[in-house]
Design a protein around this motif. Structure first.
Motif, mmCIF file in Angstrom:
data_model
loop_
_atom_site.group_PDB
_atom_site.id
_atom_site.type_symbol
_atom_site.label_atom_id
_atom_site.label_comp_id
_atom_site.label_asym_id
_atom_site.label_seq_id
_atom_site.Cartn_x
_atom_site.Cartn_y
_atom_site.Cartn_z
ATOM 1 N N VAL A 1 0.849 -1.184 0.000
ATOM 2 C CA VAL A 1 0.000 0.000 0.000
ATOM 3 C C VAL A 1 0.889 1.239 0.000
ATOM 4 O O VAL A 1 2.080 1.165 0.285
ATOM 5 C CB VAL A 1 -0.914 0.067 1.267
ATOM 6 N N ILE A 2 0.252 2.403 -0.294
ATOM 7 C CA ILE A 2 0.937 3.688 -0.165
ATOM 8 C C ILE A 2 0.762 4.170 1.268
ATOM 9 O O ILE A 2 -0.366 4.422 1.703
ATOM 10 C CB ILE A 2 0.351 4.731 -1.125
ATOM 11 N N PRO A 3 1.840 4.310 2.043
ATOM 12 C CA PRO A 3 1.717 4.846 3.402
ATOM 13 C C PRO A 3 1.521 6.360 3.349
ATOM 14 O O PRO A 3 2.410 7.098 2.923
ATOM 15 C CB PRO A 3 3.045 4.457 4.065
ATOM 16 N N LEU A 4 0.358 6.824 3.765
ATOM 17 C CA LEU A 4 0.015 8.231 3.580
ATOM 18 C C LEU A 4 0.838 9.185 4.433
ATOM 19 O O LEU A 4 0.822 10.394 4.191
ATOM 20 C CB LEU A 4 -1.475 8.446 3.854
ATOM 21 N N GLY A 5 1.558 8.658 5.420
ATOM 22 C CA GLY A 5 2.426 9.519 6.205
ATOM 23 C C GLY A 5 3.515 10.187 5.377
ATOM 24 O O GLY A 5 4.075 11.211 5.780
ATOM 25 N N TRP A 6 3.808 9.622 4.212
ATOM 26 C CA TRP A 6 4.818 10.187 3.321
ATOM 27 C C TRP A 6 4.203 11.112 2.264
ATOM 28 O O TRP A 6 4.928 11.654 1.426
ATOM 29 C CB TRP A 6 5.571 9.077 2.600
ATOM 30 N N GLU A 7 2.879 11.269 2.263
ATOM 31 C CA GLU A 7 2.214 11.905 1.137
ATOM 32 C C GLU A 7 1.415 13.138 1.538
ATOM 33 O O GLU A 7 0.895 13.222 2.647
ATOM 34 C CB GLU A 7 1.241 10.904 0.487
ATOM 35 N N ASN A 8 1.277 14.057 0.586
ATOM 36 C CA ASN A 8 0.311 15.136 0.676
ATOM 37 C C ASN A 8 -0.952 14.652 -0.035
ATOM 38 O O ASN A 8 -0.915 14.375 -1.241
ATOM 39 C CB ASN A 8 0.848 16.393 -0.010
ATOM 40 N N LYS B 1 12.160 12.211 9.912
ATOM 41 C CA LYS B 1 11.224 13.333 10.046
ATOM 42 C C LYS B 1 11.838 14.675 9.672
ATOM 43 O O LYS B 1 11.146 15.536 9.093
ATOM 44 C CB LYS B 1 10.655 13.384 11.461
ATOM 45 N N ASP B 2 13.126 14.874 9.951
ATOM 46 C CA ASP B 2 13.733 16.166 9.629
ATOM 47 C C ASP B 2 13.888 16.363 8.126
ATOM 48 O O ASP B 2 13.875 17.495 7.633
ATOM 49 C CB ASP B 2 15.096 16.293 10.315
ATOM 50 N N MET C 1 7.723 4.851 8.459
ATOM 51 C CA MET C 1 8.715 3.927 8.993
ATOM 52 C C MET C 1 10.018 4.673 9.291
ATOM 53 O O MET C 1 10.416 5.552 8.530
ATOM 54 C CB MET C 1 8.976 2.805 7.972
ATOM 55 N N GLN C 2 10.650 4.336 10.409
ATOM 56 C CA GLN C 2 11.888 5.002 10.840
ATOM 57 C C GLN C 2 11.645 6.504 11.041
ATOM 58 O O GLN C 2 12.475 7.350 10.688
ATOM 59 C CB GLN C 2 13.019 4.770 9.831
ATOM 60 N N ASP D 1 -0.444 15.038 11.316
ATOM 61 C CA ASP D 1 -1.424 14.073 11.798
ATOM 62 C C ASP D 1 -1.356 12.838 10.915
ATOM 63 O O ASP D 1 -1.616 12.907 9.712
ATOM 64 C CB ASP D 1 -2.833 14.675 11.746
ATOM 65 N N PHE D 2 -1.001 11.704 11.513
ATOM 66 C CA PHE D 2 -0.863 10.472 10.740
ATOM 67 C C PHE D 2 -2.016 9.501 10.985
ATOM 68 O O PHE D 2 -1.886 8.306 10.748
ATOM 69 C CB PHE D 2 0.475 9.801 11.065
ATOM 70 N N GLY D 3 -3.140 10.016 11.445
ATOM 71 C CA GLY D 3 -4.298 9.176 11.710
ATOM 72 C C GLY D 3 -5.208 9.032 10.503
ATOM 73 O O GLY D 3 -4.879 9.415 9.369
#
Length: 344
Positions: free
Chosen positions: A80-87, A122-123, A116-117, A134-136
């Motif tokens: 899947v595409i992890p949305l935490g990396w995406e706009n 994050k920086d 992940m990691q 928000d990663f929910g």
């Protein structure tokens, strides 16, 4: 439920698309070759996995754009595409573009949670907003609204010679109905159902309620998803176990496959890490043997769609043998009929 005598409706496969970092081009071309082979063999869908800062596909939407021009029928998915990396807005634009290029064959699967990691990336990923991201589930809700064509802004019209829309462009009708949520927990299964998404369940789920019975837990999640979904029992679910048929494998390939499965067997039935993840056993054997194991699997008996996961570290000739055996032997043993023709 594909019990013996009840056919499997949709057969797909999943690849991570590994490549040599010193020469990444051939690995990406090999992934496209595998997808093309899948269409030739009659598979209903081909899925790619998402990997960042690793030697696997980092841009599945771009890879599937290329695949859309090499194929004409097979559905193309991300798992899947992890949305935490995406706009979500930018992703909605890309998804709609590729869906239109493919003729309405894109099946985007997404998930939520911190990247992940996270502490290490994050920086670089969110240098100014890492502590406010928000990663929910709200991130998925934003994507759903945008893909469905709801307003992204309160402005539309003409300024000078520029024409602006208040919703994501291009808009691809039907794409929202092909959005999937990749979930591993009972909570995620229910959430996906309540929000009218399709549901991807894989060979990794969470140990919950004190149980370590993978198949029974997966069955519970699928049933909870459908109970919460507006379409009820007709809601789409795809399962993604690792299956490795050996019908036409060489002796060396059979030995390799058995070693691979044995190296991963120690984690089966034992919750892993703080997330208490449970891993399904890899199924290695003849197609008849694997079919019997699947028909006895409580999770498999809840679905009529699968996207079997290819092992990550094999050679191209291994994938050809595995995909061919699945399409010509295992699939028919599960009642599946190869697809023909072109997509509508």
């Amino acid at each position: 439920m594909p019990l013996p005598g009840q056919p499997l409706r949709s057969l797909g496969f999943l690849t991570i698309g590994v490549f040599d970092p010193a020469d990444p081009g051939p690995g990406h071309q090999s992934t496209l070759d595998v997808i093309t082979l899948g269409e030739e063999l009659g598979y209903d869908s081909a899925w790619v996995r998402h990997r960042h800062l690793q030697h696997g596909i980092s841009s599945p939407v771009a890879v599937l754009a290329a695949a859309s021009q090499r194929t004409r029928r097979i559905a193309l998915g991300t798992a899947v595409i992890p949305l935490g990396w995406e706009n979500p807005l930018r992703l909605a634009e890309d998804l709609a573009t590729v869906d239109l290029l493919s003729g309405g064959r894109l099946n985007p699967g997404v998930s939520v949670g911190p990247p992940m990691q996270w502490d290490r990336v994050k920086d670089a990923l969110y240098p100014d907003t890492a502590d406010r991201e928000d990663f929910g589930y709200g991130r998925v809700e934003r994507l759903l609204r945008l893909v469905r064509g709801e307003p992204a802004t309160d402005f539309s019209g003409v300024e000078g010679i520029e024409v602006f829309s208040d919703r994501v462009q291009p808009h691809s009708p039907g794409l929202a109905g092909r959005l999937w949520y990749g979930g591993a927990s009972l909570r995620s299964a229910r959430w996906a159902g309540e929000h009218g998404m399709n549901f991807l369940t894989s060979s990794v789920i969470k140990a919950e309620d004190g149980s370590t019975d993978f198949a029974a837990l997966q069955q519970t999640q699928v049933r909870a998803f459908r109970a919460a979904h507006p379409d009820g029992d007709a809601a789409r679910v795809s399962q993604g176990l690792v299956v490795i048929p050996t019908d036409t494998a060489t002796p060396a390939q059979r030995e390799k496959y058995l070693r691979y499965a044995a190296s991963r067997q120690g984690r089966v039935g034992v919750p892993q890490g703080p997330g208490r993840l449970l891993f399904a056993a890899d199924l290695v054997g003849t197609s008849a043997e694997i079919a019997a194991q699947l028909h006895a699997h409580a999770g498999f008996r809840e679905v009529d769609e699968v996207a079997f996961a290819l092992p990550f570290s094999f050679e191209p000739e291994d994938y050809v043998q595995i995909l061919t055996d699945i399409a010509t032997r295992l699939g028919p043993a599960l009642g599946w009929v190869p697809a023909t023709g072109t997509a509508p």
